[in-house]
Design a protein around this motif. Structure first.
Motif, PDB file in Angstrom:
ATOM      1  N   TYR A  43       0.839  -1.202   0.000  1.00 41.61           N
ATOM      2  CA  TYR A  43       0.000   0.000   0.000  1.00 41.61           C
ATOM      3  C   TYR A  43       0.875   1.253   0.000  1.00 41.61           C
ATOM      4  N   LYS A  44       1.964   1.224   0.758  1.00 40.88           N
ATOM      5  CA  LYS A  44       2.858   2.385   0.839  1.00 40.88           C
ATOM      6  C   LYS A  44       3.436   2.710  -0.544  1.00 40.88           C
ATOM      7  N   GLY A  45       3.904   1.688  -1.249  1.00 37.40           N
ATOM      8  CA  GLY A  45       4.450   1.888  -2.590  1.00 37.40           C
ATOM      9  C   GLY A  45       3.399   2.329  -3.594  1.00 37.40           C
ATOM     10  N   LEU A  46       2.190   1.781  -3.478  1.00 37.93           N
ATOM     11  CA  LEU A  46       1.099   2.196  -4.365  1.00 37.93           C
ATOM     12  C   LEU A  46       0.754   3.658  -4.128  1.00 37.93           C
ATOM     13  N   GLU A  47       0.709   4.065  -2.866  1.00 42.52           N
ATOM     14  CA  GLU A  47       0.428   5.466  -2.545  1.00 42.52           C
ATOM     15  C   GLU A  47       1.534   6.377  -3.072  1.00 42.52           C
ATOM     16  N   SER A  48       2.764   5.922  -2.975  1.00 38.04           N
ATOM     17  CA  SER A  48       3.886   6.699  -3.496  1.00 38.04           C
ATOM     18  C   SER A  48       3.757   6.901  -5.011  1.00 38.04           C
ATOM     19  N   LEU A  49       3.432   5.836  -5.737  1.00 42.85           N
ATOM     20  CA  LEU A  49       3.217   5.963  -7.189  1.00 42.85           C
ATOM     21  C   LEU A  49       2.071   6.923  -7.479  1.00 42.85           C
ATOM     22  N   HIS A  50       0.991   6.766  -6.727  1.00 42.37           N
ATOM     23  CA  HIS A  50      -0.178   7.627  -6.931  1.00 42.37           C
ATOM     24  C   HIS A  50       0.206   9.096  -6.766  1.00 42.37           C
ATOM     25  N   LYS A  51       0.888   9.416  -5.696  1.00 43.08           N
ATOM     26  CA  LYS A  51       1.254  10.817  -5.444  1.00 43.08           C
ATOM     27  C   LYS A  51       2.231  11.345  -6.489  1.00 43.08           C
ATOM     28  N   LYS A  52       3.202  10.519  -6.862  1.00 38.67           N
ATOM     29  CA  LYS A  52       4.234  10.952  -7.808  1.00 38.67           C
ATOM     30  C   LYS A  52       3.676  11.189  -9.214  1.00 38.67           C
ATOM     31  N   TYR A  53       2.715  10.353  -9.631  1.00 34.85           N
ATOM     32  CA  TYR A  53       2.264  10.392 -11.024  1.00 34.85           C
ATOM     33  C   TYR A  53       0.825  10.859 -11.231  1.00 34.85           C
ATOM     34  N   GLN A  54       0.107  11.184 -10.179  1.00 35.26           N
ATOM     35  CA  GLN A  54      -1.302  11.547 -10.384  1.00 35.26           C
ATOM     36  C   GLN A  54      -1.457  12.789 -11.257  1.00 35.26           C
ATOM     37  N   ASP A  55      -0.548  13.747 -11.131  1.00 33.15           N
ATOM     38  CA  ASP A  55      -0.636  14.954 -11.962  1.00 33.15           C
ATOM     39  C   ASP A  55      -0.145  14.717 -13.383  1.00 33.15           C
ATOM     40  N   LYS A  56       0.457  13.562 -13.625  1.00 38.21           N
ATOM     41  CA  LYS A  56       0.946  13.210 -14.957  1.00 38.21           C
ATOM     42  C   LYS A  56      -0.007  12.254 -15.667  1.00 38.21           C
ATOM     43  N   GLY A  57      -1.087  11.830 -14.942  1.00 38.50           N
ATOM     44  CA  GLY A  57      -2.096  11.021 -15.608  1.00 38.50           C
ATOM     45  C   GLY A  57      -2.252   9.593 -15.118  1.00 38.50           C
ATOM     46  N   LEU A  58      -1.710   9.255 -13.934  1.00 45.14           N
ATOM     47  CA  LEU A  58      -1.893   7.917 -13.391  1.00 45.14           C
ATOM     48  C   LEU A  58      -2.908   7.946 -12.260  1.00 45.14           C
ATOM     49  N   VAL A  59      -3.780   6.946 -12.229  1.00 44.51           N
ATOM     50  CA  VAL A  59      -4.694   6.761 -11.108  1.00 44.51           C
ATOM     51  C   VAL A  59      -4.525   5.325 -10.614  1.00 44.51           C
ATOM     52  N   VAL A  60      -4.231   5.183  -9.320  1.00 44.51           N
ATOM     53  CA  VAL A  60      -4.185   3.864  -8.692  1.00 44.51           C
ATOM     54  C   VAL A  60      -5.583   3.582  -8.148  1.00 44.51           C
ATOM     55  N   VAL A  89      -3.256   6.154   2.537  1.00 42.66           N
ATOM     56  CA  VAL A  89      -3.836   5.936   1.206  1.00 42.66           C
ATOM     57  C   VAL A  89      -4.822   7.055   0.851  1.00 42.66           C
ATOM     58  N   SER A  90      -4.560   7.685  -0.279  1.00 40.21           N
ATOM     59  CA  SER A  90      -5.459   8.727  -0.786  1.00 40.21           C
ATOM     60  C   SER A  90      -6.027   8.355  -2.154  1.00 40.21           C
ATOM     61  N   PHE A  91      -5.526   7.266  -2.744  1.00 39.89           N
ATOM     62  CA  PHE A  91      -6.070   6.842  -4.043  1.00 39.89           C
ATOM     63  C   PHE A  91      -7.432   6.181  -3.828  1.00 39.89           C
ATOM     64  N   PRO A  92      -8.255   6.134  -4.883  1.00 36.84           N
ATOM     65  CA  PRO A  92      -9.602   5.580  -4.747  1.00 36.84           C
ATOM     66  C   PRO A  92      -9.603   4.104  -4.339  1.00 36.84           C
ATOM     67  N   LEU A  93     -10.443   3.804  -3.365  1.00 37.45           N
ATOM     68  CA  LEU A  93     -10.685   2.424  -2.945  1.00 37.45           C
ATOM     69  C   LEU A  93     -12.132   2.073  -3.266  1.00 37.45           C
ATOM     70  N   PHE A  94     -12.352   0.807  -3.525  1.00 42.87           N
ATOM     71  CA  PHE A  94     -13.672   0.330  -3.911  1.00 42.87           C
ATOM     72  C   PHE A  94     -14.169  -0.708  -2.914  1.00 42.87           C
ATOM     73  N   ALA A  95     -15.444  -1.039  -3.018  1.00 41.53           N
ATOM     74  CA  ALA A  95     -16.032  -2.083  -2.183  1.00 41.53           C
ATOM     75  C   ALA A  95     -15.349  -3.406  -2.505  1.00 41.53           C
ATOM     76  N   LYS A  96     -15.398  -4.327  -1.546  1.00 40.65           N
ATOM     77  CA  LYS A  96     -14.788  -5.640  -1.753  1.00 40.65           C
ATOM     78  C   LYS A  96     -15.391  -6.321  -2.981  1.00 40.65           C
ATOM     79  N   VAL A  97     -14.527  -7.011  -3.712  1.00 39.04           N
ATOM     80  CA  VAL A  97     -14.938  -7.724  -4.917  1.00 39.04           C
ATOM     81  C   VAL A  97     -14.355  -9.128  -4.905  1.00 39.04           C
ATOM     82  N   ASP A  98     -14.936  -9.984  -5.727  1.00 36.55           N
ATOM     83  CA  ASP A  98     -14.326 -11.267  -6.047  1.00 36.55           C
ATOM     84  C   ASP A  98     -13.548 -11.081  -7.342  1.00 36.55           C
TER      85      ASP A  98
END
Length: 162
Positions: A43-60, A89-98
């Motif tokens: 989660y920490k690494g995913l959040e890091s990617l999200h913060k680093k690239y969200q303004d460049k067009g990435l969404v986690v 975590v600030s990237f979008p989270l969704f309801a549990k899925v299968d």
């Protein structure tokens, strides 16, 4: 016929029904997550990617899943609190899925078809399987749970440069 990934309906962790259309034109990193897994620190690494690239067009996008040794047993409210409190975590989270089986969420059905795993397998093998999707909706690549988020940064950069 190819599925339009952006048109698939998903439920946010707060219970709102949405499509991914609001992210059309952006690269997406879709991950099946779990709070009680050996890979949970990703989660920490995913959040890091999200913060680093969200303004460049990435969404986690995180999709909690309880199919692997019941490593996501809590409800959505507890999951959201855990992710924010422990990993910021600030990237979008969704309801549990299968992600496997007869109740597989349509997004994961489409992703598994577009990006099969090793030797063409369709199933998701474990928590923190990652799917990197191009801004046009073409699935680019599937990454194994053991692949840390920082190890896919070069792929993300290539994708964002077009």
């Amino acid at each position: 016929m190819k599925t339009d990934l952006f048109a698939i309906e998903c439920q946010t962790i707060k219970g709102e029904n949405v499509t991914l259309d609001e992210h059309r034109g952006k690269a997406l990193l879709v991950v099946n997550t779990a709070s009680k897994c050996g890979f949970t620190p990703q989660y920490k690494g995913l959040e890091s990617l999200h913060k680093k690239y969200q303004d460049k067009g990435l969404v986690v996008l995180g999709f909690p899943c309880n199919q692997f040794r019941e490593q996501e047993p809590e409800g959505e409210g507890e999951i959201a609190s855990f992710c924010e409190r422990n990993f910021g975590v600030s990237f979008p989270l969704f309801a549990k899925v299968d992600v496997n089986g007869e109740n597989t969420h349509p997004l994961f059905s489409a992703l598994k078809t577009a990006a099969p795993g090793l030797l063409g397998s369709r199933g998701v093998k474990w928590n923190f399987t990652k799917f990197l999707i191009a801004p046009d909706g073409k699935t680019v690549k599937r990454f194994a749970p053991i692949t840390r988020p920082d190890k896919i940064e070069a792929e993300i950069e290539k994708l964002l440069k077009g």
